[in-house]
Design an enzyme around this catalytic site. Structure first.
Site, PDB file in Angstrom:
ATOM      1  N   LYS A  73     -11.887  -6.656  11.660  1.00  0.00           N
ATOM      2  CA  LYS A  73     -11.748  -8.094  11.962  1.00  0.00           C
ATOM      3  C   LYS A  73     -11.377  -8.358  13.420  1.00  0.00           C
ATOM      4  O   LYS A  73     -11.913  -9.267  14.050  1.00  0.00           O
ATOM      5  CB  LYS A  73     -10.709  -8.729  11.026  1.00  0.00           C
ATOM      6  CG  LYS A  73     -11.192  -8.807   9.574  1.00  0.00           C
ATOM      7  CD  LYS A  73     -10.161  -9.474   8.686  1.00  0.00           C
ATOM      8  CE  LYS A  73     -10.631  -9.464   7.238  1.00  0.00           C
ATOM      9  NZ  LYS A  73      -9.676 -10.088   6.315  1.00  0.00           N
ATOM     10  N   ASN A  94     -13.457 -13.027  10.116  1.00  0.00           N
ATOM     11  CA  ASN A  94     -13.893 -12.518   8.809  1.00  0.00           C
ATOM     12  C   ASN A  94     -15.244 -13.109   8.387  1.00  0.00           C
ATOM     13  O   ASN A  94     -15.789 -12.709   7.361  1.00  0.00           O
ATOM     14  CB  ASN A  94     -12.835 -12.786   7.725  1.00  0.00           C
ATOM     15  CG  ASN A  94     -12.918 -14.201   7.189  1.00  0.00           C
ATOM     16  OD1 ASN A  94     -13.173 -15.140   7.945  1.00  0.00           O
ATOM     17  ND2 ASN A  94     -12.710 -14.366   5.895  1.00  0.00           N
ATOM     18  N   THR A 162       7.680  -2.989  12.632  1.00  0.00           N
ATOM     19  CA  THR A 162       7.483  -2.838  14.082  1.00  0.00           C
ATOM     20  C   THR A 162       7.759  -4.221  14.691  1.00  0.00           C
ATOM     21  O   THR A 162       6.846  -5.027  14.881  1.00  0.00           O
ATOM     22  CB  THR A 162       6.024  -2.407  14.385  1.00  0.00           C
ATOM     23  OG1 THR A 162       5.660  -1.362  13.486  1.00  0.00           O
ATOM     24  CG2 THR A 162       5.873  -1.925  15.814  1.00  0.00           C
ATOM     25  N   ARG A 165       5.570  -5.986  17.179  1.00  0.00           N
ATOM     26  CA  ARG A 165       4.305  -6.516  16.670  1.00  0.00           C
ATOM     27  C   ARG A 165       4.526  -7.902  16.067  1.00  0.00           C
ATOM     28  O   ARG A 165       3.722  -8.814  16.249  1.00  0.00           O
ATOM     29  CB  ARG A 165       3.716  -5.541  15.633  1.00  0.00           C
ATOM     30  CG  ARG A 165       2.289  -5.857  15.293  1.00  0.00           C
ATOM     31  CD  ARG A 165       1.646  -4.813  14.388  1.00  0.00           C
ATOM     32  NE  ARG A 165       0.249  -5.181  14.133  1.00  0.00           N
ATOM     33  CZ  ARG A 165      -0.530  -4.611  13.244  1.00  0.00           C
ATOM     34  NH1 ARG A 165      -0.086  -3.612  12.512  1.00  0.00           N
ATOM     35  NH2 ARG A 165      -1.779  -5.017  13.079  1.00  0.00           N
TER      36      ARG A 165
HETATM   37  P1  NAP Z   1      -3.127  -4.719   8.909  1.00  0.00           P
HETATM   38  O1  NAP Z   1      -3.708  -5.497  10.058  1.00  0.00           O
HETATM   39  O2  NAP Z   1      -3.274  -3.237   8.877  1.00  0.00           O
HETATM   40  O3  NAP Z   1      -1.554  -5.076   8.864  1.00  0.00           O
HETATM   41  C1  NAP Z   1      -0.707  -4.538   7.878  1.00  0.00           C
HETATM   42  C2  NAP Z   1       0.738  -4.924   8.162  1.00  0.00           C
HETATM   43  O4  NAP Z   1       1.522  -4.359   7.109  1.00  0.00           O
HETATM   44  C3  NAP Z   1       1.291  -4.376   9.474  1.00  0.00           C
HETATM   45  O5  NAP Z   1       2.245  -5.274   9.996  1.00  0.00           O
HETATM   46  C4  NAP Z   1       1.978  -3.077   9.030  1.00  0.00           C
HETATM   47  O6  NAP Z   1       3.061  -2.703   9.815  1.00  0.00           O
HETATM   48  C5  NAP Z   1       2.510  -3.487   7.667  1.00  0.00           C
HETATM   49  N1  NAP Z   1       2.697  -2.358   6.778  1.00  0.00           N
HETATM   50  C6  NAP Z   1       1.779  -1.419   6.434  1.00  0.00           C
HETATM   51  N2  NAP Z   1       2.306  -0.552   5.545  1.00  0.00           N
HETATM   52  C7  NAP Z   1       3.593  -0.959   5.340  1.00  0.00           C
HETATM   53  C8  NAP Z   1       4.657  -0.462   4.541  1.00  0.00           C
HETATM   54  N3  NAP Z   1       4.513   0.615   3.757  1.00  0.00           N
HETATM   55  N4  NAP Z   1       5.840  -1.118   4.586  1.00  0.00           N
HETATM   56  C9  NAP Z   1       6.013  -2.202   5.378  1.00  0.00           C
HETATM   57  N5  NAP Z   1       5.034  -2.713   6.160  1.00  0.00           N
HETATM   58  C10 NAP Z   1       3.839  -2.094   6.136  1.00  0.00           C
HETATM   59  O7  NAP Z   1      -3.696  -5.233   7.517  1.00  0.00           O
HETATM   60  P2  NAP Z   1      -4.184  -6.711   7.163  1.00  0.00           P
HETATM   61  O8  NAP Z   1      -5.626  -6.852   7.431  1.00  0.00           O
HETATM   62  O9  NAP Z   1      -3.224  -7.664   7.770  1.00  0.00           O
HETATM   63  O10 NAP Z   1      -4.039  -6.706   5.548  1.00  0.00           O
HETATM   64  C11 NAP Z   1      -2.758  -6.702   4.927  1.00  0.00           C
HETATM   65  C12 NAP Z   1      -2.910  -6.848   3.421  1.00  0.00           C
HETATM   66  O11 NAP Z   1      -3.499  -8.109   3.104  1.00  0.00           O
HETATM   67  C13 NAP Z   1      -3.831  -5.786   2.776  1.00  0.00           C
HETATM   68  O12 NAP Z   1      -3.254  -5.373   1.580  1.00  0.00           O
HETATM   69  C14 NAP Z   1      -5.107  -6.529   2.479  1.00  0.00           C
HETATM   70  O13 NAP Z   1      -5.769  -6.022   1.358  1.00  0.00           O
HETATM   71  C15 NAP Z   1      -4.563  -7.922   2.194  1.00  0.00           C
HETATM   72  N6  NAP Z   1      -5.589  -8.950   2.442  1.00  0.00           N
HETATM   73  C16 NAP Z   1      -5.971  -9.721   1.394  1.00  0.00           C
HETATM   74  C17 NAP Z   1      -6.926 -10.697   1.582  1.00  0.00           C
HETATM   75  C18 NAP Z   1      -7.353 -11.564   0.428  1.00  0.00           C
HETATM   76  O14 NAP Z   1      -8.399 -12.227   0.511  1.00  0.00           O
HETATM   77  N7  NAP Z   1      -6.596 -11.611  -0.645  1.00  0.00           N
HETATM   78  C19 NAP Z   1      -7.502 -10.898   2.850  1.00  0.00           C
HETATM   79  C20 NAP Z   1      -7.069 -10.093   3.900  1.00  0.00           C
HETATM   80  C21 NAP Z   1      -6.110  -9.113   3.680  1.00  0.00           C
HETATM   81  P3  NAP Z   1       2.908  -1.863  11.189  1.00  0.00           P
HETATM   82  O15 NAP Z   1       2.417  -2.862  12.190  1.00  0.00           O
HETATM   83  O16 NAP Z   1       4.271  -1.378  11.454  1.00  0.00           O
HETATM   84  O17 NAP Z   1       1.915  -0.765  10.881  1.00  0.00           O
END
Ligand code: NAP
Length: 282
Positions: A73, A94, A162, A165
């Protein structure tokens, strides 16, 4: 919110991601396209980061539009020549289409979040808002909260392991709030809405993002994660009588908003839910 529209409806749709085989978009978009009588197909394309530019060039040549999922994205935003205001504010795309040679990039995850928060908190947020995570999805959540005008009446805390971030994200979307590194830094007794925008809960053996016992009965829970049968966190919240939604409504609503951008008309949402095997919620 004004809806950006493609000047020419696409003949073909794709979702670009890696991995992409798990994507539900072809299922519910395909059902909506058929119901609308549109002779348009929707396919998954597995694309590695180093093949992204070539994948978009292929789409341009075909007159293909579509969706972008993890991990592309932010990279597609960087390649977008005509970003919408929503894409610029989140730094993430997206939904895309082409206008001549120009790549138009938009972000309908914001629409999905708005619809979910409206459904969860129809009378507003009863207390503070806590957002877990500071990635691309968290950016869409913040812009949606701003568009719903629930901030700053509901003070915002971002929990980011973080913190830099988290602070960078608030700056990017132009909002103020507290950023903390751990759940222990949150006063859960004043929280009215807690939103999980981390991947925690995607795996069977994951812990819950926040213990339900920590939350007040009037708190609402929004888990961006979705799983067949509901996420463990949403199921636990509902079992204790809390209002809770997983990410399925967000998924369908971001898809419905993308459909409207491409074709200039609303899809049949009931058909989209039916294709997912889930009754359309209120
Ligand atoms: P991303 O850009 O990789 O960001 C993930 C975030 O979660 C980062 O801030 C990361 O922290 C944090 N994180 C990862 N693992 C963690 C853990 N074990 N404990 C605490 N924090 C953690 O991902 P994203 O695109 O934002 O997506 C996030 C979630 O939203 C995913 O599960 C995705 O499937 C969901 N989502 C759903 C939809 C929907 O339509 N329902 C749409 C988009 C996304 P760091 O920065 O420290 O790594």
């Amino acid at each position: 919110m004004p809806v950006p529209r493609a000047a020419t409806p696409p003949r073909h749709l794709v979702i670009l991601g890696q991995p992409v085989s798990q994507s539900l978009s072809p299922i519910f978009q395909g059902a909506a396209l058929a119901t609308a009588g549109l002779d348009v197909t929707y396919e998954r394309r597995e694309v590695a980061p180093d093949a992204l530019e070539a994948a978009l060039a292929r789409c341009r040549g075909e007159g293909t539009a579509g969706n972008i999922t993890m991990p592309h994205k932010e990279a597609v935003f960087a390649l977008t020549t005509r970003p919408t205001a929503a894409a610029r504010r989140t730094g993430a795309v997206n939904t895309f289409w082409f206008e001549g040679d120009a790549l138009v990039g938009h972000n309908t995850d914001i629409d999905g979040v708005r619809a979910t928060i409206r459904a969860l908190c129809p009378a507003g947020i009863d207390g503070e808002t806590v957002l877990l995570g500071a990635g691309g999805a968290a950016a869409a959540v913040l812009v949606a909260l701003d568009q719903l005008q629930v901030l700053p009446a509901s003070p915002l805390t971002v929990v980011s392991r973080t913190p830099a971030r988290g602070r960078g994200l608030l700056e990017q979307v132009g909002l103020s709030g507290r950023v903390v590194a751990t759940l222990a830094d949150v006063d859960w007794s004043v929280v009215g809405l807690v939103i999980n925008a981390t991947p925690v809960g995607m795996r069977e053996d994951d812990v819950l993002p926040v213990a339900i016992e920590a939350l007040r009965p009037q708190a609402a829970v929004f888990d961006l994660v979705y799983r067949r049968g509901g996420t463990a966190w949403v199921n636990a919240a509902r079992a204790r009588g809390l209002r809770a939604e997983d990410g399925l409504r967000m998924l369908v609503e971001q898809g419905a908003a993308a459909f409207t951008c491409w074709f200039g008309r609303e899809p049949a949402r009931d058909v989209m839910w039916q294709a997912l095997g889930v009754a359309m919620p209120d």
